[in-house]
Design a protein around this motif. Structure first.
Motif, PDB file in Angstrom:
ATOM      1  N   TRP A   1      10.174  -4.182  -0.400  1.00 48.33           N
ATOM      2  CA  TRP A   1       8.823  -3.834  -0.850  1.00 48.33           C
ATOM      3  C   TRP A   1       8.477  -2.355  -0.630  1.00 48.33           C
ATOM      4  O   TRP A   1       7.502  -1.864  -1.171  1.00 48.33           O
ATOM      5  N   LYS A   2       9.277  -1.664   0.140  1.00 49.44           N
ATOM      6  CA  LYS A   2       9.073  -0.218   0.264  1.00 49.44           C
ATOM      7  C   LYS A   2       9.563   0.520  -0.982  1.00 49.44           C
ATOM      8  O   LYS A   2       9.153   1.656  -1.242  1.00 49.44           O
TER       9      LYS A   2
ATOM     10  N   HIS B   1       0.361  -9.541  -8.062  1.00 51.32           N
ATOM     11  CA  HIS B   1      -0.244  -8.852  -9.208  1.00 51.32           C
ATOM     12  C   HIS B   1      -1.052  -9.823 -10.064  1.00 51.32           C
ATOM     13  O   HIS B   1      -2.155  -9.502 -10.516  1.00 51.32           O
TER      14      HIS B   1
ATOM     15  N   TYR C   1       1.017  -5.783  -5.271  1.00 51.92           N
ATOM     16  CA  TYR C   1      -0.305  -5.278  -5.638  1.00 51.92           C
ATOM     17  C   TYR C   1      -1.032  -4.770  -4.393  1.00 51.92           C
ATOM     18  O   TYR C   1      -1.641  -3.709  -4.402  1.00 51.92           O
ATOM     19  N   GLN C   2      -0.962  -5.560  -3.305  1.00 48.90           N
ATOM     20  CA  GLN C   2      -1.598  -5.168  -2.051  1.00 48.90           C
ATOM     21  C   GLN C   2      -0.718  -4.149  -1.330  1.00 48.90           C
ATOM     22  O   GLN C   2       0.502  -4.235  -1.384  1.00 48.90           O
ATOM     23  N   LYS C   3      -1.350  -3.209  -0.668  1.00 47.49           N
ATOM     24  CA  LYS C   3      -0.618  -2.162   0.017  1.00 47.49           C
ATOM     25  C   LYS C   3      -0.810  -2.270   1.528  1.00 47.49           C
ATOM     26  O   LYS C   3      -1.941  -2.384   1.991  1.00 47.49           O
ATOM     27  N   PRO C   4       0.282  -2.245   2.292  1.00 48.96           N
ATOM     28  CA  PRO C   4       1.663  -2.079   1.807  1.00 48.96           C
ATOM     29  C   PRO C   4       2.282  -3.362   1.238  1.00 48.96           C
ATOM     30  O   PRO C   4       3.276  -3.313   0.539  1.00 48.96           O
ATOM     31  N   HIS C   5       1.666  -4.537   1.542  1.00 45.21           N
ATOM     32  CA  HIS C   5       2.202  -5.803   1.050  1.00 45.21           C
ATOM     33  C   HIS C   5       1.195  -6.900   1.382  1.00 45.21           C
ATOM     34  O   HIS C   5       0.254  -6.688   2.172  1.00 45.21           O
TER      35      HIS C   5
ATOM     36  N   LEU D   1       6.843  -3.632  -6.856  1.00 45.53           N
ATOM     37  CA  LEU D   1       6.112  -3.425  -5.617  1.00 45.53           C
ATOM     38  C   LEU D   1       4.877  -4.331  -5.611  1.00 45.53           C
ATOM     39  O   LEU D   1       4.311  -4.613  -6.665  1.00 45.53           O
TER      40      LEU D   1
END
Length: 356
Positions: A141-142, A95, A173-177, A171
């Motif tokens: 992280w899910k 983040h 910032y980047q999705k999914p991680h 969680l």
């Protein structure tokens, strides 16, 4: 090809920590201004020559002196950390960086680190802890509640308790991680086969002769095939010791002075007690005594004037079948530090434009 840095870091033990950290931050700012795409920051605890016990702290500070470079932990030694700690720290850093973060993971380190943390290796090898830890990090992280009672870790990600203002919230910032990377240092590294299987990014360290590098991509693609994933060479990072100067003979002299000193005074004593030097040899029958700075200059280091370095890197790229990013290993140049900064400028302005 992109350019990046691998900051272990390497510093002489007699130098004050605060001084070397400030120099490394200045290096990050310089590389960022030249368009270097990324930097990987090492983690060690009882290696005085590699004085970075917390890459996350350094990266958090480096984010403030850079604009576009991405940063990776190179690597987070997961067997020394609880997965819940790592999951929170990396997500928070993600983040702060607004996505300029990679998570590099590994299970290396000297025996003195293991002793410091009181790690009971009879319960399982560090590599087993690594895989269990990363699986738990990904599950955390899910953000969904779960219980875990595994071989090395146990605990629970509980349900939220809104009336008491309690609940999991960190969680990434980047999705999914953040993208995950793992380094390999041995021919046909079994670790890199798992990297391919999991869709992670492979990093090949500088402790491996060029002739063995194709084996790394072979095992990555072998692992990727198991999961029906198409591995991309753009994701492959290769680290090398590189030095370029306007005069090739002067570059070789400077490399022998700096790279050679680290090789003789640090790498040989550190790695020479086991098989850590085996990957540097062109012939397994070679003795360790044959591994000299002269041998390294001839066989592994990428050194010369801009044209010579361009030729060597093009050959490396062609010999391995292509890769995405060259990670230049950072050394401590002490009073000659400007030569290293000038090297990065030459790499960016005169070498990189002529590479694939």
């Amino acid at each position: 090809m992109d350019l990046g840095l691998f900051l272990m870091p390497l510093h002489y033990p007699h130098r004050p920590h605060y001084e070397t950290y400030e120099e490394d931050l200045q290096l990050m700012a310089h590389a960022d201004s030249l368009g270097f795409s990324e930097a990987w920051i090492g983690e060690h605890f009882t290696l005085p020559w590699e004085n970075m016990p917390s890459p996350e702290l350094f990266i958090a500070r480096a984010l403030g002196v850079t604009d576009q470079m991405k940063f990776g932990t190179g690597v987070s030694l997961l067997h020394y950390h609880h997965p819940a700690h790592v999951a929170h720290r990396i997500a928070m850093l993600d983040h702060m960086a607004k996505g300029r973060i990679y998570l590099g993971i590994g299970s290396g380190g000297p025996s003195t680190d293991t002793e410091l943390f009181g790690l009971d290796t009879e319960l399982g090898e560090p590599r087993e802890r690594l895989y269990e830890a990363v699986d738990l990090i990904l599950k955390i992280w899910k953000g969904e509640p779960f219980e875990y009672d595994s071989r090395f870790y146990d605990g629970r990600l509980p349900e939220d308790v809104p009336e008491r203002r309690l609940g999991f919230h960190m969680l990434p910032y980047q999705k999914p991680h953040p993208p995950i990377a793992v380094a390999g240092s041995s021919p046909y590294s079994g670790t890199l086969e798992i990297v391919g299987e999991r869709g992670w990014m492979p990093l090949s360290t500088c402790f491996l002769h060029d002739i063995f590098l194709p084996s790394h991509w072979q095992v990555v693609t072998k692992g990727a095939a198991k999961s029906k994933i198409k591995a991309s060479r753009k994701d492959w990072r290769i680290s090398r010791e590189v030095f370029v100067a306007e005069d090739g003979d002067k570059a070789r002299e400077e490399a022998m002075n700096t790279f050679g000193r680290f090789f003789v005074d640090y790498w040989i004593p550190l790695l020479g007690s086991g098989r850590g030097l085996a990957g540097l040899k062109t012939d397994e029958s070679m003795s360790d005594e044959e591994l000299t700075p002269e041998y390294m200059l001839e066989n592994l280091w990428v050194v010369g004037d801009p044209d010579e370095v361009t030729h060597q890197l093009k050959k490396l790229h062609d010999d391995v079948g292509g890769f995405g990013t060259l990670l230049m290993l950072c050394h401590d140049w002490e009073d000659d530090r400007q030569k290293w900064l000038d090297c990065l400028t030459l790499m960016s302005e005169e070498v990189l434009p002529n590479l694939p």
